[in-house]
Design a protein around this motif. Structure first.
Motif, PDB file in Angstrom:
ATOM      1  N   ARG A   1     -10.934  15.065  20.810  1.00 45.86           N
ATOM      2  CA  ARG A   1      -9.962  15.710  21.354  1.00 45.86           C
ATOM      3  C   ARG A   1     -10.475  15.237  22.697  1.00 45.86           C
ATOM      4  N   TYR A   2     -11.115  14.871  23.493  1.00 44.20           N
ATOM      5  CA  TYR A   2     -11.160  14.981  24.953  1.00 44.20           C
ATOM      6  C   TYR A   2     -11.180  12.955  25.378  1.00 44.20           C
ATOM      7  N   ASN A   3     -10.738  12.083  24.170  1.00 41.07           N
ATOM      8  CA  ASN A   3     -10.154  11.231  24.614  1.00 41.07           C
ATOM      9  C   ASN A   3      -8.458  10.800  25.278  1.00 41.07           C
ATOM     10  N   VAL A   4      -8.640  10.380  25.956  1.00 40.87           N
ATOM     11  CA  VAL A   4      -6.684   9.983  26.175  1.00 40.87           C
ATOM     12  C   VAL A   4      -6.620   8.142  26.319  1.00 40.87           C
ATOM     13  N   SER A   5      -7.416   7.346  26.121  1.00 40.10           N
ATOM     14  CA  SER A   5      -7.404   6.684  26.114  1.00 40.10           C
ATOM     15  C   SER A   5      -7.014   5.734  24.578  1.00 40.10           C
ATOM     16  N   PHE A   6      -6.465   5.155  24.010  1.00 35.22           N
ATOM     17  CA  PHE A   6      -6.333   4.405  23.033  1.00 35.22           C
ATOM     18  C   PHE A   6      -5.843   5.303  22.198  1.00 35.22           C
TER      19      PHE A   6
ATOM     20  N   MET B   1     -13.508  18.418  31.808  1.00 37.48           N
ATOM     21  CA  MET B   1     -14.642  17.559  32.411  1.00 37.48           C
ATOM     22  C   MET B   1     -16.376  18.608  31.445  1.00 37.48           C
ATOM     23  N   ARG B   2     -15.179  20.030  32.897  1.00 41.81           N
ATOM     24  CA  ARG B   2     -17.216  20.290  32.060  1.00 41.81           C
ATOM     25  C   ARG B   2     -16.478  21.527  31.109  1.00 41.81           C
ATOM     26  N   ALA B   3     -15.625  21.333  29.671  1.00 41.82           N
ATOM     27  CA  ALA B   3     -16.432  22.047  29.075  1.00 41.82           C
ATOM     28  C   ALA B   3     -15.990  20.815  27.884  1.00 41.82           C
TER      29      ALA B   3
ATOM     30  N   SER C   1     -25.624  10.006  34.447  1.00 41.03           N
ATOM     31  CA  SER C   1     -24.546  10.600  34.980  1.00 41.03           C
ATOM     32  C   SER C   1     -23.712  11.701  34.908  1.00 41.03           C
ATOM     33  N   TYR C   2     -23.854  11.847  33.985  1.00 40.35           N
ATOM     34  CA  TYR C   2     -22.515  13.111  33.212  1.00 40.35           C
ATOM     35  C   TYR C   2     -23.432  13.825  33.207  1.00 40.35           C
ATOM     36  N   PHE C   3     -24.896  14.446  32.892  1.00 41.49           N
ATOM     37  CA  PHE C   3     -25.715  16.179  33.110  1.00 41.49           C
ATOM     38  C   PHE C   3     -26.166  15.862  34.138  1.00 41.49           C
ATOM     39  N   HIS C   4     -25.662  14.674  35.036  1.00 40.88           N
ATOM     40  CA  HIS C   4     -26.697  15.851  36.450  1.00 40.88           C
ATOM     41  C   HIS C   4     -26.067  16.423  37.405  1.00 40.88           C
ATOM     42  N   PRO C   5     -26.636  17.699  37.787  1.00 42.40           N
ATOM     43  CA  PRO C   5     -26.968  19.167  37.816  1.00 42.40           C
ATOM     44  C   PRO C   5     -25.195  18.926  39.105  1.00 42.40           C
ATOM     45  N   SER C   6     -25.391  17.657  39.869  1.00 43.49           N
ATOM     46  CA  SER C   6     -23.824  18.087  40.774  1.00 43.49           C
ATOM     47  C   SER C   6     -22.723  17.293  40.276  1.00 43.49           C
ATOM     48  N   ARG C   7     -22.760  17.173  39.458  1.00 49.85           N
ATOM     49  CA  ARG C   7     -21.454  16.613  38.296  1.00 49.85           C
ATOM     50  C   ARG C   7     -20.857  17.414  37.515  1.00 49.85           C
ATOM     51  N   LYS C   8     -21.791  18.989  37.335  1.00 48.66           N
ATOM     52  CA  LYS C   8     -20.740  19.980  36.795  1.00 48.66           C
ATOM     53  C   LYS C   8     -19.382  20.712  38.407  1.00 48.66           C
ATOM     54  N   ILE C   9     -20.959  20.541  39.502  1.00 44.70           N
ATOM     55  CA  ILE C   9     -19.882  21.700  40.531  1.00 44.70           C
ATOM     56  C   ILE C   9     -18.403  20.027  41.071  1.00 44.70           C
ATOM     57  N   ARG C  10     -18.277  18.558  40.455  1.00 47.85           N
ATOM     58  CA  ARG C  10     -17.266  18.214  41.120  1.00 47.85           C
ATOM     59  C   ARG C  10     -16.517  18.077  40.360  1.00 47.85           C
ATOM     60  N   SER C  11     -16.640  18.403  38.939  1.00 52.49           N
ATOM     61  CA  SER C  11     -15.979  18.396  37.396  1.00 52.49           C
ATOM     62  C   SER C  11     -14.802  18.915  37.652  1.00 52.49           C
ATOM     63  N   ASP C  12     -14.171  18.262  36.566  1.00 55.67           N
ATOM     64  CA  ASP C  12     -12.256  19.164  36.577  1.00 55.67           C
ATOM     65  C   ASP C  12     -12.730  20.104  35.665  1.00 55.67           C
ATOM     66  N   PRO C  13     -12.211  20.926  35.172  1.00 51.55           N
ATOM     67  CA  PRO C  13     -12.074  21.879  33.883  1.00 51.55           C
ATOM     68  C   PRO C  13     -12.204  21.022  32.950  1.00 51.55           C
TER      69      PRO C  13
ATOM     70  N   TYR D   1     -15.689  12.483  21.815  1.00 51.91           N
ATOM     71  CA  TYR D   1     -15.866  12.054  22.705  1.00 51.91           C
ATOM     72  C   TYR D   1     -16.528  10.502  22.402  1.00 51.91           C
ATOM     73  N   VAL D   2     -15.522   9.610  22.583  1.00 56.98           N
ATOM     74  CA  VAL D   2     -16.029   8.307  23.039  1.00 56.98           C
ATOM     75  C   VAL D   2     -16.083   7.557  24.145  1.00 56.98           C
ATOM     76  N   GLY D   3     -17.111   7.231  24.124  1.00 51.76           N
ATOM     77  CA  GLY D   3     -17.214   6.100  25.684  1.00 51.76           C
ATOM     78  C   GLY D   3     -18.027   5.009  25.441  1.00 51.76           C
ATOM     79  N   LYS D   4     -17.909   4.062  26.833  1.00 47.84           N
ATOM     80  CA  LYS D   4     -18.569   2.555  26.601  1.00 47.84           C
ATOM     81  C   LYS D   4     -19.511   2.383  28.405  1.00 47.84           C
ATOM     82  N   ALA D   5     -20.288   2.194  27.936  1.00 48.50           N
ATOM     83  CA  ALA D   5     -20.929   1.660  29.388  1.00 48.50           C
ATOM     84  C   ALA D   5     -21.390   0.353  29.439  1.00 48.50           C
TER      85      ALA D   5
END
Length: 497
Positions: free
Chosen positions: A96-101, A61-63, A47-59, A34-38
């Protein structure tokens, strides 16, 4: 080791700078997934690895988060540069996890052909060797379009499409009337004077627009002091678009460390195993011995560190009773290389088995019996990723980042996947062909449930009524019905579905 790597990753995240940039998530094989900008690397990645992120994430993102094993970053000067660099890296690595571009969409460029009598600025996404002058790429297409419109007005450049505009084109254009164009179509300006305007506009696009920015800032301030807030807001937005477009962005050469090549991994593997040459042809075996019903094995071939799927083989174990992984490994190695000798196929440079010393010795014994003792054999144990070799009392433990270990893991995991998929295929066939299809009240779900619990029709037939009732999802009445059905069909059930 995995826990240590996760701890190192967490420490790396804590040390990220509060600066714009691009982050690259990697898996255990050091592949960019995965490649992302910030705008702020520290906040974004944390923010990706905050404990609450896994609860709110879709499958998906969790993968992704579960697959992240390491990361790299590239700090840049602005968010616009981060956008441009992100796009380039996504095209390069195809994570594999990027959709954009993924559609290879390119950023906008501004094109002008200075060889035309009255050059005009055009937007394009493709840079060609056509003698034209190009500016960009630009990260924000909206800001760019507004800036080009503003530039045309400031320098009174034409926006019409003909190569040489004429009076006929003027009849369909209002730009000269509202003083947005110098009207070369009517001869109001000659080619040389118009060309000077175009060259000034080129400097404008190159970021040499400081005097225009200062003038617009003065106009904005004057509008605000006159309480003309609408005009001030409009000028403020134009200024923001102008800054976003004319701020020079770097063209990025590859500054990230290059990923190891397959040949480098093979060379490293030969070195750590003490092989005379890199093992170009690696064959790996895995046993899938989940139940008593079907014991299967797989053989996968990696040629030059890449899977050769046309050469994969799968086996049903024929001679082994019960769960005996060593005997299963011996059978499949014997069958594989006996046939190889009969058919005259190419021999592997390295044989690898999934398991420990027991599987290794079982494979070696069969190879010696076939006269193939010269082929090197190793075993890779899953738990601690230990490499077992003949003649060595202690296993070889490599660094998790080692290219040699990553290569062996890729081969082993592919063999495991192929064996497991064959086991699942046979299980689905067993469900489809089961005599339980004739039992009233048994649907596909309950049939699968019973076969997974007992493993085969024979063992199911031998089960007591109490054991049937104990299966979760099978009620007392249905258990009674199954019990009576199998008892009445005893002569039709011989232990194989």
């Amino acid at each position: 080791m995995e826990a240590e790597q996760k701890k190192a990753l967490q420490q790396k995240i804590l040390e990220l700078p509060h600066k714009p940039g691009v982050y690259l998530f990697k898996d255990r094989f050091d592949r960019v997934i995965y490649v992302g900008k910030a705008r702020d690397l520290h906040r974004r990645v944390h923010s990706y690895f905050h404990p609450s992120r896994k609860i709110r994430s879709d499958p998906k993102m969790r993968a992704l988060l579960e697959a992240v094993y390491d990361m790299d970053i590239q700090v840049v000067r602005s968010e616009a540069e981060a956008v441009l660099l992100e796009g380039r890296l996504i095209k390069e690595y195809r994570p594999r996890y990027n959709v954009s571009f993924r559609d290879d969409k390119r950023f906008l460029l501004v094109k002008v052909n200075l060889n035309e009598p009255f050059p005009r600025f055009q937007l394009t996404r493709l840079r060609k060797e056509d003698g034209c002058r190009y500016f960009g790429p630009f990260a924000s297409s909206g800001a760019l379009r507004k800036t080009v419109n503003l530039m045309n007005k400031l320098f009174q450049l034409r926006s019409c499409s003909p190569m040489v505009p004429t009076e006929k084109d003027y009849k369909h254009c209002l730009d000269h009337i509202i003083k947005n164009c110098s009207a070369p179509c009517l001869g109001k300006v000659d080619s040389e004077s118009y060309r000077r305007r175009v060259l000034q506009a080129c400097e404008f696009l190159e970021g040499k627009a400081r005097e225009w920015i200062m003038e617009m800032e003065k106009q904005m301030q004057a509008a605000a002091e006159a309480l003309d807030f609408e005009k001030a807001a409009r000028l403020r937005d134009l200024l923001e678009d102008l800054r976003r477009t004319t701020t020079p962005a770097r063209r990025f050469a590859r500054s990230l460390p290059a990923l190891p090549t397959p040949q480098e991994d093979l060379q490293m593997l030969a070195s750590v195993l003490g092989l005379p040459e890199p093992p170009r042809r690696i064959e790996c075996f895995d046993i899938s011995n989940i139940s008593q019903t079907h014991k299967v094995a797989s053989m996968v071939l990696f040629q030059d560190a890449k899977p050769n799927r046309s050469a994969y083989r799968r086996y049903r174990i024929r001679t082994v009773e019960g769960q005996d992984d060593f005997a299963c490994m011996a059978e499949v190695v014997r069958r594989r290389y006996r046939r190889l000798l009969e058919e005259g196929g190419g021999k592997p440079d390295l044989i690898m088995v999934d398991g420990g010393l027991g599987q290794l010795h079982a494979a070696r014994k069969e190879l010696e019996a076939l006269g193939l003792a010269e082929i090197p054999v190793i075993a890779l144990a899953k738990e601690n990723e230990e490499i077992y070799r003949l003649g060595c009392s202690e296993p070889l433990v490599l660094d998790p980042s080692s290219g040699a270990l990553r290569l062996l893991q890729r081969v082993r995991d592919e063999a495991h996947r192929f064996a497991h998929s064959y086991h699942e295929l046979l299980f689905r066939q067993r469900i489809t062909e089961s005599i339980l299809d004739e039992c009233p009240g048994i649907d596909r779900y309950r049939k699968s449930l019973l076969l997974r619990t007992f493993g085969s029709i024979e063992r199911l037939r031998q089960a007591s009524l109490e054991e049937l009732k104990a299966v979760k999802g099978i009620g007392p009445k249905l258990a009674q019905r199954v019990y009576e059905f199998l008892s009445s069909r005893r002569e039709d059930v011989n232990g194989s579905p």
